[in-house]
Design a protein around this motif. Structure first.
Motif, PDB file in Angstrom:
ATOM      1  N   LYS A  56       0.866  -1.318  -0.190  1.00 43.83           N
ATOM      2  CA  LYS A  56      -0.111  -0.094  -0.147  1.00 43.83           C
ATOM      3  C   LYS A  56       0.875   1.309   0.139  1.00 43.83           C
ATOM      4  CE  LYS A  56      -4.690  -0.348   1.914  1.00 43.83           C
ATOM      5  NZ  LYS A  56      -5.664  -0.410   3.011  1.00 43.83           N
ATOM      6  N   LYS A  57       2.033   1.368   0.652  1.00 42.17           N
ATOM      7  CA  LYS A  57       2.736   2.164   0.949  1.00 42.17           C
ATOM      8  C   LYS A  57       3.440   2.621  -0.446  1.00 42.17           C
ATOM      9  CE  LYS A  57       4.485   3.174   5.633  1.00 42.17           C
ATOM     10  NZ  LYS A  57       4.138   4.445   6.011  1.00 42.17           N
ATOM     11  N   PHE A 117       2.434   1.610  -3.228  1.00 46.82           N
ATOM     12  CA  PHE A 117       1.386   2.259  -4.313  1.00 46.82           C
ATOM     13  C   PHE A 117       1.289   3.972  -4.120  1.00 46.82           C
ATOM     14  CE2 PHE A 117      -1.807  -0.967  -6.056  1.00 46.82           C
ATOM     15  CZ  PHE A 117      -0.769  -2.020  -6.323  1.00 46.82           C
ATOM     16  N   ASN A 118       1.277   4.297  -2.840  1.00 44.60           N
ATOM     17  CA  ASN A 118       1.009   5.596  -2.677  1.00 44.60           C
ATOM     18  C   ASN A 118       2.026   6.306  -3.267  1.00 44.60           C
ATOM     19  OD1 ASN A 118      -1.512   6.162  -1.315  1.00 44.60           O
ATOM     20  ND2 ASN A 118      -0.982   4.785   0.402  1.00 44.60           N
ATOM     21  N   VAL A 122       2.063   6.448  -6.897  1.00 42.22           N
ATOM     22  CA  VAL A 122       1.174   7.322  -7.425  1.00 42.22           C
ATOM     23  C   VAL A 122       1.552   8.774  -7.529  1.00 42.22           C
ATOM     24  CG1 VAL A 122      -1.202   8.509  -7.104  1.00 42.22           C
ATOM     25  CG2 VAL A 122      -0.743   6.018  -7.308  1.00 42.22           C
ATOM     26  N   GLU A 123       2.297   9.120  -6.329  1.00 37.99           N
ATOM     27  CA  GLU A 123       2.698  10.597  -6.159  1.00 37.99           C
ATOM     28  C   GLU A 123       4.068  10.823  -7.058  1.00 37.99           C
ATOM     29  OE1 GLU A 123       0.935  12.996  -5.313  1.00 37.99           O
ATOM     30  OE2 GLU A 123      -0.648  11.557  -4.733  1.00 37.99           O
ATOM     31  N   LYS A 178       3.679  17.791   8.571  1.00 33.41           N
ATOM     32  CA  LYS A 178       2.342  17.506   8.733  1.00 33.41           C
ATOM     33  C   LYS A 178       1.662  18.884   8.960  1.00 33.41           C
ATOM     34  CE  LYS A 178      -0.816  15.518  12.474  1.00 33.41           C
ATOM     35  NZ  LYS A 178      -0.735  14.502  13.140  1.00 33.41           N
ATOM     36  N   TYR A 218       1.576  20.104   5.291  1.00 31.47           N
ATOM     37  CA  TYR A 218       0.567  19.297   4.515  1.00 31.47           C
ATOM     38  C   TYR A 218      -0.979  19.967   4.759  1.00 31.47           C
ATOM     39  CZ  TYR A 218      -1.999  15.464   2.398  1.00 31.47           C
ATOM     40  OH  TYR A 218      -2.717  14.648   1.638  1.00 31.47           O
ATOM     41  N   GLN A 219      -1.197  20.220   6.051  1.00 33.27           N
ATOM     42  CA  GLN A 219      -2.454  20.496   6.253  1.00 33.27           C
ATOM     43  C   GLN A 219      -2.773  21.896   5.675  1.00 33.27           C
ATOM     44  OE1 GLN A 219      -3.284  20.053  10.528  1.00 33.27           O
ATOM     45  NE2 GLN A 219      -3.032  17.720  10.613  1.00 33.27           N
ATOM     46  N   LEU A 275       2.440  19.436  -2.448  1.00 34.35           N
ATOM     47  CA  LEU A 275       1.514  18.189  -1.717  1.00 34.35           C
ATOM     48  C   LEU A 275       1.867  17.020  -1.814  1.00 34.35           C
ATOM     49  CD1 LEU A 275      -0.919  19.217   0.205  1.00 34.35           C
ATOM     50  CD2 LEU A 275      -2.496  18.733  -1.693  1.00 34.35           C
ATOM     51  N   GLY A 276       2.091  16.721  -3.484  1.00 30.69           N
ATOM     52  CA  GLY A 276       2.708  15.322  -3.628  1.00 30.69           C
ATOM     53  C   GLY A 276       3.750  15.071  -3.028  1.00 30.69           C
ATOM     54  N   ASP A 284       3.655  14.327   0.687  1.00 31.94           N
ATOM     55  CA  ASP A 284       2.902  13.233   0.817  1.00 31.94           C
ATOM     56  C   ASP A 284       3.988  11.785   0.744  1.00 31.94           C
ATOM     57  OD1 ASP A 284       0.553  12.022   1.191  1.00 31.94           O
ATOM     58  OD2 ASP A 284       0.373  11.246  -0.542  1.00 31.94           O
ATOM     59  N   ARG A 307       6.168  11.895   3.832  1.00 33.36           N
ATOM     60  CA  ARG A 307       5.655  11.444   4.876  1.00 33.36           C
ATOM     61  C   ARG A 307       5.223   9.993   4.836  1.00 33.36           C
ATOM     62  NH1 ARG A 307       0.329  14.876   6.283  1.00 33.36           N
ATOM     63  NH2 ARG A 307       0.418  13.881   8.372  1.00 33.36           N
ATOM     64  N   LYS A 308       4.956   9.534   3.746  1.00 35.04           N
ATOM     65  CA  LYS A 308       4.638   8.102   3.639  1.00 35.04           C
ATOM     66  C   LYS A 308       6.011   7.097   3.708  1.00 35.04           C
ATOM     67  CE  LYS A 308       0.081   8.363   2.405  1.00 35.04           C
ATOM     68  NZ  LYS A 308      -1.076   9.144   1.437  1.00 35.04           N
ATOM     69  N   LYS A 361       8.587   8.225   5.124  1.00 36.01           N
ATOM     70  CA  LYS A 361       9.433   8.530   6.155  1.00 36.01           C
ATOM     71  C   LYS A 361      10.833   8.958   5.949  1.00 36.01           C
ATOM     72  CE  LYS A 361       6.023   7.149   9.719  1.00 36.01           C
ATOM     73  NZ  LYS A 361       5.026   6.897   8.691  1.00 36.01           N
TER      74      LYS A 361
END
Lengths: 193, 124
Positions: free
Chosen positions: A66-67, A69-70, A73-74, A138, A141-142, A157-158, A161, A164-165, A167
């Motif tokens: 999943k990580k 993938f994320n 994608v970015e 964080k 990002y927000q 933003l990407g 991401d 963060r994902k 790390k």
């Protein structure tokens, strides 16, 4: 053509000469996926479908997959070519994606040509993100998520991401090719869990 | 009012917005080519629904993964729900994530921090 076709490294001559060196290269480097071409929205979907199987074969956990993938994608978003809104030559739109399986993680790497004039702004964005720790990322990002942003903001933003994902710091390189173009490589690593 | 049901594809999530049975759900993956266009349908539906909403609206999100342009659109969807809540309706958002998916949990927390509407994170 901007590269020198006389250079033997770029030149494979004769029939039946490509497969074996490419195969050995991919095998010895544990490259589980490689693509060179234009990255469109449909392509991203196909890549994800193939990667789902490749990661399964590689015995990646669901969590790790999943990580990956994320992050993929970015990363692909960065080399993505929007046929409707962007005016790019085929040369600029062509990118490379490589996924390498390492002992402790997956390395997702993308590369594409940029205009030399685009380098500074992109480098600044990456450096800004790489200087931040998890908490600062964080908040940033927000902040970007909540602000009405244009394309540049979406790209930041990407990248946040990805940072963060994964790390990890985002690894990047700019290689000047000639007076007009630079080759931009971006690498993100997802640690296996 | 008419319900909005969209079947999932490899790029877009499943959408069930059914006011008759009080089910509001968005689930799956979201990497559409045109996120704004895709979520426009959802936002238009909510705008219409909010004129005469049910006594209680629980909006459930259960996403596998999504791209950054979708993340912006999701915030727009949440803002609409927040607006409904602030005008005195009973509205609740449930953000479901896989128990081992800390990223999806973190994303939920990001949204929660930005919103003033009941927002519950549920591990499944």
């Amino acid at each position: 053509m901007i590269f020198n076709t006389n250079d033997k490294n770029y030149h494979i001559s004769g029939p039946l000469q490509f497969s074996y060196p490419c195969f050995i290269d991919m095998l010895s480097n544990n490259l589980i996926f490689m693509y060179r071409g234009i990255v469109t929205s449909d392509l991203v979907t196909h890549v994800l479908q193939i990667m789902e199987e490749r990661l399964e074969e590689d015995k990646a956990s669901k969590k790790t997959s999943k990580k990956v993938f994320n992050v993929m994608v970015e990363c692909l978003r960065n080399v993505y070519f929007d046929e409707i809104s962007e005016e790019k030559s085929e040369f600029e739109a062509t990118a490379i994606l490589i996924v390498k399986s390492e002992e402790d993680g997956y390395l997702v790497s993308t590369g594409n040509y940029l205009k030399n004039t685009e380098v500074d702004a992109l480098k600044n964005r990456l450096d800004k993100i790489n200087q931040m720790d998890g908490e600062k990322l964080k908040v940033y990002y927000q902040e970007l998520l909540a602000s009405p942003v244009a394309e540049k903001g979406l790209s930041s933003l990407g990248m946040i991401d990805i940072a963060r994902k994964s790390k990890q710091k985002i690894a990047y390189q700019f290689q000047t090719v000639n007076e007009f173009f630079t080759f931009f490589t971006l690498e993100a690593k997802v640690i296996k869990k | 009012m008419r319900n909005l049901i969209i079947e999932p594809t490899s790029k877009t999530p499943k959408i069930i917005l059914n006011a008759d049975v009080n089910v509001f759900e968005i689930s799956g993956r979201s990497i559409p080519e045109d996120s704004v266009g895709f979520y426009r349908k959802v936002i238009d539906w909510i705008d219409d629904y909010s004129k005469n909403p049910n006594p209680k609206t629980n909006f459930k999100f259960q996403l596998e993964y999504f791209n950054t342009s979708s993340s912006k659109c999701l915030l727009d969807v949440f803002r609409r729900l927040e607006k409904m809540y602030k005008s005195g309706n009973q509205v609740e958002i449930t953000w479901c994530y896989d128990a081992d998916d800390e990223d999806m949990k973190e994303t939920g927390e990001d949204y929660k921090a930005l919103l003033e509407v009941p927002f519950e994170l549920v591990s499944i």
